[in-house]
Design a protein around this motif. Sequence first.
Motif, short mmCIF file in Angstrom:
data_model
loop_
_atom_site.label_atom_id
_atom_site.label_comp_id
_atom_site.label_asym_id
_atom_site.label_seq_id
_atom_site.Cartn_x
_atom_site.Cartn_y
_atom_site.Cartn_z
N LYS A 103 0.90 -1.22 -0.01
CA LYS A 103 -0.15 0.09 -0.04
C LYS A 103 0.79 1.38 0.14
O LYS A 103 0.32 2.16 -0.39
N ARG A 104 1.87 1.13 0.58
CA ARG A 104 2.90 2.51 0.56
C ARG A 104 3.21 2.68 -0.91
O ARG A 104 3.29 2.13 -1.75
N GLN A 105 3.49 4.25 -1.01
CA GLN A 105 3.89 4.93 -2.26
C GLN A 105 5.20 4.49 -2.45
O GLN A 105 5.92 4.60 -1.70
N VAL A 106 5.34 3.97 -3.79
CA VAL A 106 6.82 3.70 -4.18
C VAL A 106 7.13 4.21 -5.80
O VAL A 106 6.18 4.11 -6.48
N ALA A 134 5.53 6.65 -10.31
CA ALA A 134 4.96 6.01 -9.17
C ALA A 134 4.75 4.61 -9.64
O ALA A 134 4.33 4.22 -10.94
N ALA A 135 4.69 3.71 -8.63
CA ALA A 135 4.40 2.53 -9.28
C ALA A 135 3.08 2.08 -9.39
O ALA A 135 2.27 2.74 -8.88
N THR A 136 2.66 1.28 -10.51
CA THR A 136 1.17 0.94 -11.02
C THR A 136 0.80 0.12 -10.12
O THR A 136 1.48 -0.63 -9.31
N ALA A 137 -0.59 -0.17 -10.09
CA ALA A 137 -1.15 -1.01 -9.52
C ALA A 137 -0.55 -2.73 -9.60
O ALA A 137 -0.43 -3.30 -8.53
N GLU A 185 2.39 -3.16 -10.50
CA GLU A 185 3.93 -3.39 -10.07
C GLU A 185 3.78 -3.35 -8.42
O GLU A 185 4.61 -4.21 -7.79
N LEU A 186 2.56 -2.74 -7.91
CA LEU A 186 2.51 -3.01 -6.23
C LEU A 186 2.27 -4.39 -6.08
O LEU A 186 2.55 -5.02 -5.06
N GLU A 187 1.26 -5.02 -6.82
CA GLU A 187 1.13 -6.41 -6.70
C GLU A 187 2.13 -7.31 -6.87
O GLU A 187 2.48 -8.38 -6.20
N ALA A 188 3.10 -6.95 -7.81
CA ALA A 188 4.27 -7.79 -7.92
C ALA A 188 5.17 -7.64 -6.89
O ALA A 188 5.84 -8.64 -6.40
N ALA A 202 11.56 -0.08 -2.55
CA ALA A 202 12.31 0.89 -3.43
C ALA A 202 13.16 0.05 -4.29
O ALA A 202 13.71 0.54 -5.25
N GLU A 203 13.80 -1.06 -3.84
CA GLU A 203 15.09 -1.65 -4.40
C GLU A 203 14.45 -2.66 -5.68
O GLU A 203 14.67 -2.87 -6.72
N LEU A 204 13.08 -3.12 -5.09
CA LEU A 204 12.41 -4.05 -6.12
C LEU A 204 11.73 -3.54 -7.36
O LEU A 204 11.84 -4.26 -8.24
#
Length: 258
Positions: free
Chosen positions: A3-6, A12-15, A17-20, A38-40
């Motif tokens: 959930k955090r912003q990356v 910004a990470a897409t939905a 990418e956040l799932e990944a 942030a590294e991933l």
Amino acid sequence: MYKRQVSYGGAAATAAELEAIAAAAAVDDAWVRSRSPAELLPFLRASGGGDAAARLRAASAWRADWVEDADWSFDAFFAERADAFWPGDRPMMEWLAADGGAPPLADDDGAALLVLRPARHRVGAVDRDAWLRLIAWHGDRATSAWARDSADADARGKVSIIVDRTGSGLRNQDPALLRYLIPPLIKHFPFALHRAYVAPVNRVFWTIWRVVRYLLPPPVRSRFRLLTGADWRRQLAAEVGPRVAARLPGNLREGDLR
């Protein structure tokens, strides 16, 4: 979902990418679990689609095989193999030094600066696996420990390479070694190369470039800056900016032909 912003590279990470990232956090692997979101993100973004967890597990397994705990610093590597290189005043590879040592000097985009001197390379004198272990060791440091020390979040893990071809000729060209090294480095450090500045460019370079360019995915190939003409030092200074240009080795600075 994480959930955090990356973000990385200003995006910004897409939905998806956040799932990944969330899926990666569940991977039962020590190296993967030690990576922050942030590294991933840059790894996942640069390594393409497909099964993110599988790609990360593969990267972890490769690092376990190739990144050793031994001292693979440039000083140690080249000192142990002093007779394996053509003579020269500077080492074949070195990080540009920053005040206070590691991490090395960074360019204006936050990428650590590495100088490569092909004129020192003696074809076949060093085992190709030793080359891969050396570069993997430094690549891992640049994309992990040094990245975490960076104050610039978007600079995490970036490396800019200055390929100083001064004195490089046919005897130094090693397309077989490049064919061996480039594919695993692109696969396991997919986002690490920020820029590669190549100079001076001559007929010999174009011969080897025909081989190298086909090994590089288009996004990686676009990061190369080929500096042609007698004013290549001025071009290099303009590319890296005045702060970095002032710290370049003497033979790379405009007006200094040493």
